[in-house]
Design an enzyme around this catalytic site. Structure first.
Site, PDB file in Angstrom:
ATOM      1  N   GLU A   1      -8.626  -1.813   5.710  1.00 32.71           N
ATOM      2  CA  GLU A   1      -7.420  -1.926   6.534  1.00 32.71           C
ATOM      3  C   GLU A   1      -7.803  -1.963   8.012  1.00 32.71           C
ATOM      4  O   GLU A   1      -7.297  -2.767   8.783  1.00 32.71           O
ATOM      5  CB  GLU A   1      -6.497  -0.728   6.266  1.00 32.71           C
ATOM      6  CG  GLU A   1      -5.245  -0.745   7.128  1.00 32.71           C
ATOM      7  CD  GLU A   1      -4.236   0.340   6.749  1.00 32.71           C
ATOM      8  OE1 GLU A   1      -4.668   1.441   6.350  1.00 32.71           O
ATOM      9  OE2 GLU A   1      -3.025   0.083   6.855  1.00 32.71           O
TER      10      GLU A   1
ATOM     11  N   GLN B   1       0.857  -1.198   0.000  1.00 27.69           N
ATOM     12  CA  GLN B   1       0.000   0.000   0.000  1.00 27.69           C
ATOM     13  C   GLN B   1       0.888   1.243   0.000  1.00 27.69           C
ATOM     14  O   GLN B   1       1.588   1.510   0.982  1.00 27.69           O
ATOM     15  CB  GLN B   1      -0.869  -0.023   1.263  1.00 27.69           C
ATOM     16  CG  GLN B   1      -1.744   1.189   1.469  1.00 27.69           C
ATOM     17  CD  GLN B   1      -2.169   1.319   2.931  1.00 27.69           C
ATOM     18  OE1 GLN B   1      -1.568   0.723   3.809  1.00 27.69           O
ATOM     19  NE2 GLN B   1      -3.199   2.094   3.178  1.00 27.69           N
TER      20      GLN B   1
ATOM     21  N   SER C   1       1.370   6.529   2.481  1.00 25.01           N
ATOM     22  CA  SER C   1       2.112   7.475   3.331  1.00 25.01           C
ATOM     23  C   SER C   1       3.359   8.009   2.636  1.00 25.01           C
ATOM     24  O   SER C   1       4.017   7.298   1.880  1.00 25.01           O
ATOM     25  CB  SER C   1       2.553   6.799   4.621  1.00 25.01           C
ATOM     26  OG  SER C   1       1.451   6.280   5.302  1.00 25.01           O
TER      27      SER C   1
HETATM   28  C1  LIG Z   1       4.517  -0.800  11.192  1.00 27.90           C
HETATM   29  C2  LIG Z   1       3.951   0.232  10.259  1.00 27.90           C
HETATM   30  C3  LIG Z   1       3.562  -0.150   9.000  1.00 27.90           C
HETATM   31  C4  LIG Z   1       3.055   0.795   8.094  1.00 27.90           C
HETATM   32  N1  LIG Z   1       2.717   0.372   6.826  1.00 27.90           N
HETATM   33  C5  LIG Z   1       2.275   1.287   5.932  1.00 27.90           C
HETATM   34  C6  LIG Z   1       1.998   0.879   4.587  1.00 27.90           C
HETATM   35  O1  LIG Z   1       2.140  -0.294   4.214  1.00 27.90           O
HETATM   36  N2  LIG Z   1       1.595   1.810   3.697  1.00 27.90           N
HETATM   37  C7  LIG Z   1       1.420   3.123   4.046  1.00 27.90           C
HETATM   38  O2  LIG Z   1       1.020   3.907   3.189  1.00 27.90           O
HETATM   39  N3  LIG Z   1       1.685   3.544   5.315  1.00 27.90           N
HETATM   40  C8  LIG Z   1       2.117   2.654   6.268  1.00 27.90           C
HETATM   41  N4  LIG Z   1       2.396   3.061   7.550  1.00 27.90           N
HETATM   42  C9  LIG Z   1       2.321   4.487   7.865  1.00 27.90           C
HETATM   43  C10 LIG Z   1       1.184   4.867   8.793  1.00 27.90           C
HETATM   44  O3  LIG Z   1      -0.053   4.814   8.123  1.00 27.90           O
HETATM   45  C11 LIG Z   1       1.512   6.273   9.299  1.00 27.90           C
HETATM   46  O4  LIG Z   1       2.688   6.154  10.102  1.00 27.90           O
HETATM   47  C12 LIG Z   1       0.397   6.853  10.126  1.00 27.90           C
HETATM   48  O5  LIG Z   1      -0.723   7.124   9.321  1.00 27.90           O
HETATM   49  C13 LIG Z   1       0.838   8.155  10.842  1.00 27.90           C
HETATM   50  O6  LIG Z   1       1.427   9.045   9.956  1.00 27.90           O
HETATM   51  P1  LIG Z   1       2.852   9.713  10.289  1.00 27.90           P
HETATM   52  O7  LIG Z   1       3.783   8.617  10.680  1.00 27.90           O
HETATM   53  O8  LIG Z   1       3.230  10.570   9.142  1.00 27.90           O
HETATM   54  O9  LIG Z   1       2.595  10.600  11.586  1.00 27.90           O
HETATM   55  P2  LIG Z   1       1.999  12.087  11.620  1.00 27.90           P
HETATM   56  O10 LIG Z   1       0.789  12.156  10.766  1.00 27.90           O
HETATM   57  O11 LIG Z   1       3.105  13.029  11.361  1.00 27.90           O
HETATM   58  O12 LIG Z   1       1.547  12.179  13.150  1.00 27.90           O
HETATM   59  C14 LIG Z   1       2.437  12.516  14.221  1.00 27.90           C
HETATM   60  C15 LIG Z   1       1.626  12.568  15.508  1.00 27.90           C
HETATM   61  O13 LIG Z   1       0.626  13.611  15.415  1.00 27.90           O
HETATM   62  C16 LIG Z   1      -0.683  13.086  15.674  1.00 27.90           C
HETATM   63  N5  LIG Z   1      -1.643  13.747  14.770  1.00 27.90           N
HETATM   64  C17 LIG Z   1      -1.473  14.039  13.456  1.00 27.90           C
HETATM   65  N6  LIG Z   1      -2.581  14.626  12.959  1.00 27.90           N
HETATM   66  C18 LIG Z   1      -3.471  14.715  13.977  1.00 27.90           C
HETATM   67  C19 LIG Z   1      -4.811  15.212  14.072  1.00 27.90           C
HETATM   68  N7  LIG Z   1      -5.441  15.734  13.022  1.00 27.90           N
HETATM   69  N8  LIG Z   1      -5.443  15.114  15.293  1.00 27.90           N
HETATM   70  C20 LIG Z   1      -4.796  14.576  16.380  1.00 27.90           C
HETATM   71  N9  LIG Z   1      -3.518  14.101  16.336  1.00 27.90           N
HETATM   72  C21 LIG Z   1      -2.877  14.150  15.156  1.00 27.90           C
HETATM   73  C22 LIG Z   1      -0.562  11.607  15.363  1.00 27.90           C
HETATM   74  O14 LIG Z   1      -1.560  10.850  16.075  1.00 27.90           O
HETATM   75  C23 LIG Z   1       0.859  11.287  15.803  1.00 27.90           C
HETATM   76  O15 LIG Z   1       0.866  11.050  17.199  1.00 27.90           O
HETATM   77  C24 LIG Z   1       2.907   2.147   8.481  1.00 27.90           C
HETATM   78  C25 LIG Z   1       3.282   2.531   9.766  1.00 27.90           C
HETATM   79  C26 LIG Z   1       3.812   1.597  10.651  1.00 27.90           C
HETATM   80  C27 LIG Z   1       4.194   2.035  12.023  1.00 27.90           C
END
Ligand SMILES: Cc1cc2nc3c(=O)[nH]c(=O)nc-3n(C[C@H](O)[C@H](O)[C@H](O)COP(=O)(O)OP(=O)(O)OC[C@H]3O[C@@H](n4cnc5c(N)ncnc54)[C@H](O)[C@@H]3O)c2cc1C
Length: 425
Positions: A253, A135, A138
């Site tokens: 998902e 997928q 991100s």
């Molecule tokens: C093991 C693992 C596997 C993954 N696999 C995939 C994959 O296969 N494909 C893919 O596309 N992605 C994948 N991801 C990514 C995952 O979907 C993102 O890490 C997740 O959506 C959070 O985005 P970010 O890491 O950019 O954090 P950010 O969006 O930068 O968030 C940082 C912090 O801010 C908080 N935050 C952000 N916005 C808000 C809001 N509006 N309200 C309240 N709090 C908020 C979050 O909760 C978090 O604590 C994976 C992640 C992990 C850990």
């Protein structure tokens, strides 16, 4: 999505599954499970040809029992009936395909939005673990706010040319196909300028770089697109519909990650509750007993919530925002459960060598965490549960807005053309 099967009783479905397993699992497997003989199951499992097993299992329809059989892998069962099949598969600890993202999200999205050509071409090898899916949503600058992503696709005749970077892409290093969300129109508000493609990961313009996780495994990756190409007719939905298609993927998902999917837990590792209860049956410390009882109650509540969401889907409804309830519950529950397993085990629970599941799969073996490493691995891997598939904060936002009907979170960038939204980098 599922075609209603001719009426078959729960016992008929369990019998059908047992009979198939008796014919196809290595001799002695089912007897060893029923006798609790873990060592024999372990040695039979290591002697299995995992790739060949996945094809047999998939073609017989057991990997994806709710999928229509006409596409070469599925039993055309309703989700309610599939439960009886899965009960037997879980009981006999049957090895499942590693293609969790494909089965849980890719297949359902293709079925909802794909052409007949795509369904016939893609679904069978997906269910048979011959073509792994990932997928590609991100990005370094777009995770929770995935609609703000920057990867660009520009039309060139019958193809689109893709440039940009994705990150945290699970199993990209093993994948044949990717679910790619990218920006096809930067001059409209962010949600309206996205399109969704199925992209070939094995082409020269796609570079995959594995990232090492806290478990020692490299489950996820960075993915760079450098003039990669994708066919126009492999766009799911129409140009600009990408967000709607992505919602189908994300809802599925959450169902997969809520513990309600049909994928066996042993593909992920960790300490399942029944194993923990068995291991500490004789514990006398009252606090430990209380925590075990609490975990048991919580797991039953999750199961009931999943059943409620499943009953809704039985009526033919697509996965909806209620998946966020159990995604949130399951993620936080699993972290508490793995911490409990570690506390009960004491120092021996942290003595381990690390694992590399993706390497195991590349070598053609079933992914399995060794018994000795399960507790440490489960604890470390669980840290990702409240991030992957949308963080717990985001699940709470969705529940507030889409289930409880509270006002939407303010977002100044929602109405502006994407190209005018201030961003760094
Ligand atoms: C093991 C693992 C596997 C993954 N696999 C995939 C994959 O296969 N494909 C893919 O596309 N992605 C994948 N991801 C990514 C995952 O979907 C993102 O890490 C997740 O959506 C959070 O985005 P970010 O890491 O950019 O954090 P950010 O969006 O930068 O968030 C940082 C912090 O801010 C908080 N935050 C952000 N916005 C808000 C809001 N509006 N309200 C309240 N709090 C908020 C979050 O909760 C978090 O604590 C994976 C992640 C992990 C850990």
């Amino acid at each position: 999505m599922a075609v209603e099967s001719p009426a078959r009783s729960a016992e008929d479905l369990r019998d059908m599954t047992r009979r198939w397993l008796a014919e196809h699992l290595p001799a002695g497997w089912m007897e060893a499970i029923d006798a609790g003989d873990v060592a024999t199951v372990g040695s039979l499992r290591s002697g299995m040809d995992y790739a060949e097993w996945c094809v047999r299992f998939g073609e017989a329809g057991y990997a994806t029992p709710t999928w229509p059989a006409e596409y070469g892998a599925g039993l055309s069962l309703s989700p309610g009936d599939a439960r009886f099949v899965n009960e037997v598969l879980n009981h006999y600890k049957v090895p499942r395909p590693y293609n969790i993202i494909g089965i849980g999200m890719g297949g359902p999205t293709v079925m909802a939005w794909g052409t007949e050509e795509m369904k016939h071409r893609l679904l069978r090898p997906l269910a048979c673990n011959q073509e792994i899916w990932c997928q590609l949503f991100s990005e370094p600058g777009a995770g929770s706010d995935v609609a703000g992503l920057s990867t660009r696709a520009v039309r060139d005749g019958d193809e689109w040319v893709v440039n940009g970077q994705k990150v945290w892409t699970t199993v990209a290093q093993l994948s044949k196909w990717g679910m790619l969300l990218c920006r096809t129109n930067p001059d409209v508000p962010k949600h309206g300028g996205l399109s969704y493609f199925v992209v070939d990961m094995e082409q020269p313009g796609v570079e995959v770089r594995p990232l090492v996780q806290i478990t020692g495994d490299s489950e996820f990756n960075e993915v760079f697109f450098n003039d990669a190409r994708v066919r126009h007719d492999w766009m799911l939905g129409r140009e600009g519909d990408g967000w709607k298609v992505a919602i189908t993927t994300l809802m599925n998902e959450r169902v997969s990650l809520s513990g309600a999917g049909s994928i066996g837990g042993d593909a992920v590792g960790g300490s399942p509750l029944d194993r923990l209860l068995e291991r500490h049956r004789g514990v006398t410390d009252p606090l430990a007993r209380q925590r075990l009882a609490g975990a048991y109650i919580e797991s039953r509540l999750i199961r009931l919530n999943n059943q409620r969401a499943g009953d809704k889907r039985k009526t033919g409804a697509e996965a909806g925002p209620e998946g966020s309830i159990t995604k949130l519950q399951q993620a936080e529950f699993n972290q508490r459960l793995q911490k409990l397993a570690l506390d009960l085990e004491g120092p021996s629970g942290v003595a381990w060598d690390g694992v590399n599941l993706s390497k195991t799969v590349r070598a053609g073996r079933a992914p399995k965490v060794d018994e000795d490493a399960t507790i440490a691995f489960g604890f470390l891997r669980a840290q990702a549960n409240t991030i992957e598939g949308g963080t717990s904060d985001i699940m709470r936002n969705i529940l507030g807005e889409r289930v409880l009907g509270l006002p939407k979170e303010p977002d100044n960038s929602r109405e502006l053309p994407w190209s005018e939204v201030p961003r760094s980098g």
